[in-house]
Design an enzyme around this catalytic site. Structure first.
Site, PDB file in Angstrom:
ATOM      1  N   CYS A   1     -16.730  30.642  -3.610  1.00  0.00           N
ATOM      2  CA  CYS A   1     -17.434  31.042  -4.830  1.00  0.00           C
ATOM      3  C   CYS A   1     -17.162  32.527  -5.101  1.00  0.00           C
ATOM      4  O   CYS A   1     -17.323  33.353  -4.205  1.00  0.00           O
ATOM      5  CB  CYS A   1     -18.933  30.812  -4.677  1.00  0.00           C
TER       6      CYS A   1
ATOM      7  N   GLY B   1      -9.416  22.877 -14.418  1.00  0.00           N
ATOM      8  CA  GLY B   1      -8.862  22.747 -15.760  1.00  0.00           C
ATOM      9  C   GLY B   1      -8.228  21.412 -16.080  1.00  0.00           C
ATOM     10  O   GLY B   1      -7.415  21.316 -16.996  1.00  0.00           O
TER      11      GLY B   1
END
Lengths: 306, 271
Positions: free
Chosen positions: A127, A243
């Site tokens: 993260c 994506g």
């Protein structure tokens, strides 16, 4: 057409999965994603203690995708055990996602959360926008990756996925370290950055944390290259994530080495039905190419180089 | 293939045009913009370096957007300190909306507290369609009633209740709505307010075999169906996208409706 795929011992009816951090807060939201074609779901990451995360705004979009800094809001492991019950009644496997501040905390998470309900576990070392965790805590280096993977491996027999950062220099080496630590698969990967977007009238960064991880179309070509590199470095399966908006994107990730793909930001563009849509589009492309099975395209680009 | 650039979800900073004090606890903030929203939809307001919160739309006509806000916490305290010309970030409109059918003759609107805001915009739309409106407007006390003058201008039949009897009858909107539903036939019932009140209204509508639409408010972050914070048990649907306005029967089928909601961490909180 055979669209079934496998990640370690986990069988999937099609290659699309719900990515961690998108929906996944509740058991109901996992069911909803599966009803719309997700073959498997990864829950939103759970930490040892309850976290309310960063203040809003914590998710915004731009031309190339999305910028988020949610900050690992989650109810903590005790409440999570009450939320995620009867998971085997759902149509597909549910994968736990765990985060921790160090190897010890990761091991404690694995021990407390995993037994009983979950079909696999994804541990997140990547993260980019939560102090104390992921890249902000240096967890994406090869050394620490191996150490944390070993610690979790010692506590669970479930298929173990390690989620890496696209910002890692030499991501193949990080993947190798995860493999050496006992990982069964690599998830490639997390959001990149962090990036920033301003409101130019006030000059203020829009996200309350000021910066956030970049997902969506802008991330995809970088992640395709990451998967290409990882495939050459390890022999364990790879789960592509970053994506994937349509079937073309999914096929592209599989050709460079992914055995399945996780989908998140695309839900914003194409609705919750995006899983069914992507699966249909994959099928169309395979037909056009004359393939009979999803297995024909996994790593296909590497075979051209042999 | 859909156009993936169709929505860029970022707040737009707009100056406050004027502020109107509506009652003891509610101010309406007006902005010179039109969102072409429908009744029941909401926007998200952003105060940089403070927070971002969802608010239902109270006015969206004649080039003016009005957001009626109750002072309830840190964000709204900061907002209440702003004056004309100060900038507020706004994005939206989001969510589903209350809907009217062209053949409707008579409808019942039941609002509690600041839940009256989206129902007032619905009442104005219904008036344009010449639909008869019975409106139950309730609050704990006279000083907390919202939009009494606005509703009277509409020639709606307004039934006022307060918990303490300082205006209208002593009691709640559930008492008046119950009587009205027993005596009248409505094409549809619409309700917005505290969830336990909503659940009673939805239940009454169900018992009278009357269609009903209810606004379900849940803690939300993104507002566009991604973060998953506002998903509701049992369906797992998102109240920012498949809600907040849902059919009464859908609400009744949800395990958590009127029982619990989730906070910022996702932890369940009982009503």
């Amino acid at each position: 057409m055979n669209l079934a795929t496998k990640i370690s011992s986990l069988s999937l009816s099609n290659p699309t999965m719900l990515a961690s951090g998108i929906l996944g807060v509740t058991r109901g939201s996992l069911k909803y994603a599966m009803e719309n074609g997700a073959a498997a779901c990864v829950i939103k990451s759970i930490s040892l203690e309850e976290r309310t995360g960063h203040h809003a705004p914590n998710m915004i979009t731009f031309e190339g995708g999305m910028l988020n800094a949610v900050g690992y809001s989650n109810p903590g492991v005790k409440e999570a055990k009450k939320e995620f019950i009867n998971l085997k009644e759902l149509p597909g496997p549910v994968i736990a996602s765990i985060v921790g501040k160090d190897a010890e905390e990761f091991a404690a998470m694995a021990e407390e959360l995993l037994p009983g309900e979950f079909s696999a576990v994804e541990m997140v070392l990547s993260c980019p926008h939560t102090p104390g965790y992921g890249t902000m805590a240096g967890q994406s280096s090869p050394d620490i990756t191996e150490k944390i993977t070993q610690a979790v491996r010692a506590k669970t027999d479930l298929p173990l996925f390690v989620k890496l950062s696209p910002d890692s220099p030499g991501i193949g080496q990080v993947a190798k370290a995860a493999e050496a630590g006992g990982a069964d698969a690599i998830t490639a990967g997390n959001t990149m950055g962090p990036g920033m977007i301003l409101d130019v009238i006030t000059g203020q960064p829009i996200l309350d944390f000021k910066m956030g991880g970049v997902s969506g179309a802008a991330l995809r070509p970088i992640m395709v290259r990451c998967i290409y590199d990882i495939y050459k470095s390890v022999s364990i399966p790879i789960i592509g994530c970053g994506g994937v908006i349509n079937g073309r994107d999914a096929v592209e990730m599989m050709m460079v080495g992914a055995s399945a793909v996780q989908v998140g930001t695309a839900i914003h563009y194409r609705g919750i039905e995006v899983f069914n849509k992507i699966t249909k589009e994959i099928e169309d492309i395979l037909e056009q190419r004359g393939d009979s099975s999803i297995k024909d395209i996994i790593g296909f680009t590497h075979k051209l180089e042999e | 293939m859909e156009n993936i650039f169709k929505n860029i979800e970022q707040p737009i900073s707009l100056p406050i045009k004027r502020v109107v004090q509506e009652n003891a606890n509610v101010k309406t903030f007006y902005f010179a913009t039109s969102l072409k929203s429908k009744p029941g939809q909401f926007v998200i307001m952003w105060l940089p370096r403070i927070d971002e919160k969802p608010f239902s739309i109270a006015f969206d006509e004649a080039g003016e957007l009005g957001l009626s806000v109750a002072k309830v916490g840190h964000f709204t305290e900061k907002l209440f300190a702003l004056k004309d010309g100060d900038l507020v970030g706004i994005r939206g409109p989001y969510g589903t909306h209350f809907s009217l059918k062209n053949d409707f003759k008579k409808i019942l609107l039941v609002g509690g507290g600041y839940g009256v805001a989206p129902l007032a915009t619905l009442a104005e739309e219904a008036m344009k369609k010449n639909i008869d409106i019975d409106f139950c407007n309730g609050a704990r006390s006279k000083n907390f009633l919202l939009f009494q003058e606005r509703l009277k201008k509409l020639k709606a039949n307004v039934y006022t209740t307060t918990d303490d009897g300082t205006a209208g009858e002593v009691g709640t909107v559930v008492d008046t709505a119950s009587k009205l539903m027993a005596e009248n036939k409505y094409d549809s019932v619409y309700t917005c307010g505290p969830e336990l009140m909503e659940k009673k209204i939805v239940g009454l509508s169900h018992d009278h075999h009357t269609a009903c639409q209810v606004s379900i408010e849940r803690y939300m972050k993104c507002g566009f169906g991604i973060c998953g914070q506002c998903t509701i048990d049992s369906s797992g649907q998102r109240m920012c996208l498949e809600g907040p306005i849902v059919p009464g029967d859908f609400a009744l089928a949800q395990e958590e409706f009127g029982r619990f909601h989730r906070g910022a961490s996702g932890k369940k909180i009982s009503f």
